[in-house]
Design an enzyme around this catalytic site. Structure first.
Site, PDB file in Angstrom:
ATOM      1  CE  LYS A  97       4.441  -1.076   7.299  1.00 13.23           C
ATOM      2  NZ  LYS A  97       3.346  -0.089   7.603  1.00 13.23           N
ATOM      3  NE  ARG A 118      -5.404  -3.987   7.154  1.00 14.03           N
ATOM      4  CZ  ARG A 118      -3.903  -3.861   7.222  1.00 14.03           C
ATOM      5  NH1 ARG A 118      -3.186  -3.760   6.082  1.00 14.03           N
ATOM      6  NH2 ARG A 118      -3.656  -3.356   8.035  1.00 14.03           N
ATOM      7  NE  ARG A 165       3.189  -2.360  13.161  1.00 10.01           N
ATOM      8  CZ  ARG A 165       3.019  -2.964  11.891  1.00 10.01           C
ATOM      9  NH1 ARG A 165       3.621  -3.552  11.224  1.00 10.01           N
ATOM     10  NH2 ARG A 165       1.440  -2.567  11.711  1.00 10.01           N
ATOM     11  NE  ARG A 183      -3.716  -0.061  11.250  1.00 14.26           N
ATOM     12  CZ  ARG A 183      -3.995   0.081   9.946  1.00 14.26           C
ATOM     13  NH1 ARG A 183      -5.094   0.539   9.468  1.00 14.26           N
ATOM     14  NH2 ARG A 183      -3.018  -0.220   9.070  1.00 14.26           N
ATOM     15  NE  ARG A 194      -4.710   0.662   3.767  1.00 15.77           N
ATOM     16  CZ  ARG A 194      -3.787  -0.020   4.163  1.00 15.77           C
ATOM     17  NH1 ARG A 194      -2.548   0.281   3.512  1.00 15.77           N
ATOM     18  NH2 ARG A 194      -3.790  -0.846   5.076  1.00 15.77           N
TER      19      ARG A 194
HETATM   20  P1  AMP Z   1       0.155  -4.271   8.906  1.00 18.18           P
HETATM   21  O1  AMP Z   1      -0.451  -5.013   8.015  1.00 18.18           O
HETATM   22  O2  AMP Z   1       1.467  -4.161   8.853  1.00 18.18           O
HETATM   23  O3  AMP Z   1      -0.513  -2.895   8.920  1.00 18.18           O
HETATM   24  O4  AMP Z   1      -0.171  -4.924  10.373  1.00 18.18           O
HETATM   25  C1  AMP Z   1      -1.658  -5.026  10.714  1.00 18.18           C
HETATM   26  C2  AMP Z   1      -1.741  -5.363  12.292  1.00 18.18           C
HETATM   27  O5  AMP Z   1      -1.082  -6.559  12.311  1.00 18.18           O
HETATM   28  C3  AMP Z   1      -1.002  -4.383  13.098  1.00 18.18           C
HETATM   29  O6  AMP Z   1      -1.960  -3.451  13.426  1.00 18.18           O
HETATM   30  C4  AMP Z   1      -0.652  -5.263  14.216  1.00 18.18           C
HETATM   31  O7  AMP Z   1      -1.949  -5.739  15.249  1.00 18.18           O
HETATM   32  C5  AMP Z   1      -0.198  -6.763  13.692  1.00 18.18           C
HETATM   33  N1  AMP Z   1       1.268  -6.434  13.549  1.00 18.18           N
HETATM   34  C6  AMP Z   1       1.818  -6.645  12.229  1.00 18.18           C
HETATM   35  N2  AMP Z   1       3.157  -6.579  12.153  1.00 18.18           N
HETATM   36  C7  AMP Z   1       3.571  -6.663  13.806  1.00 18.18           C
HETATM   37  C8  AMP Z   1       4.451  -6.743  14.484  1.00 18.18           C
HETATM   38  N3  AMP Z   1       5.829  -6.841  14.033  1.00 18.18           N
HETATM   39  N4  AMP Z   1       4.399  -6.849  15.735  1.00 18.18           N
HETATM   40  C9  AMP Z   1       3.136  -6.845  16.335  1.00 18.18           C
HETATM   41  N5  AMP Z   1       2.100  -6.677  15.793  1.00 18.18           N
HETATM   42  C10 AMP Z   1       2.141  -6.677  14.483  1.00 18.18           C
END
Ligand code: AMP
Length: 208
Positions: A13, A153, A85, A164, A124
């Protein structure tokens, strides 16, 4: 234009958002990146956010919706990466957009198998400065834009990935049908090089 990208974790993404932003001059809103900025501080709130993220759990809707509201107030040309989400966020987002006379133009679902993503996780790496994502089989590489050493990460381990993915299946997947019913959902094949996937996305949103 408001565009939402829905995809399982590690499907690309962030990478696709960057390509879309560069080609379409659109504002990139990544809730993950906004939250990672928060975790750089050392107060109680930041630490609680960090703890949840490292376990692959979702941050509460109130916090996320506040972050989004602050972002969209000044822009009606956005790509949403990692938001909504869950159904609650999607419904609240509809109301939020309605209040400021905006709408969602495209929701792109990046379709890819879990097995492929599990393989990607171990290679990654991300830039701690600009959040660009890279794939390498060994550590010690630098970001080509910031010349900063790339990091892994904390949530990019196979164990946390399982969590996740489970959260994605249970909470995020239902929003696919929600947007399908609104007539704004487009599915693209996300198993390919970043250029191939971007070409699939361009087929949906057109060449501007
Ligand atoms: P990402 O970078 O999109 O993979 O997000 C990393 C982490 O941030 C996720 O595993 C959640 O812990 C948190 N997170 C990101 N976006 C959201 C969201 N829209 N709602 C809740 N938690 C989020």
């Amino acid at each position: 234009m408001n565009l939402i990208l829905i995809a399982p974790p590690a499907a690309g993404k962030g990478t696709q958002s960057e390509l879309i932003c560069n080609s379409y001059n659109i504002n990139h809103i990544s809730t993950g990146d906004l939250l990672r900025e928060i975790t750089k501080k050392n107060d109680e709130f930041s630490l609680s956010v960090k703890e949840k993220m490292e376990k692959g759990l979702l941050i509460s809707d109130d916090i996320i919706l506040k972050l989004i509201k602050d972002e969209i107030i000044n822009s009606n040309n956005n790509i949403f990466d990692g938001f909504p989400r869950n159904l609650e966020q999607a419904k609240a987002f509809d109301l939020m957009l309605k209040e400021i006379n905006q709408k969602i133009d495209y929701v792109i679902y990046m379709d890819i198998d879990k097995e492929i993503l599990e393989k990607r996780i171990s290679s990654r790496y991300v830039c701690p400065n600009c959040n660009s994502v890279y794939s390498f089989n060994e550590p010690d590489h630098e970001c080509s834009k910031c010349s900063v050493k790339l990091i892994k990460r904390k949530d990019d381990t196979l164990e946390v990935y399982e969590n996740r993915y489970k959260v994605y299946e249970e909470s995020t997947k239902p929003i696919i049908n929600y947007y399908k019913n609104q007539g704004v959902l487009y599915c693209v094949d996300a198993d390919g090089s970043k250029e191939e996937v971007f070409a699939n996305i361009k087929k949906v949103i057109g060449e501007i």
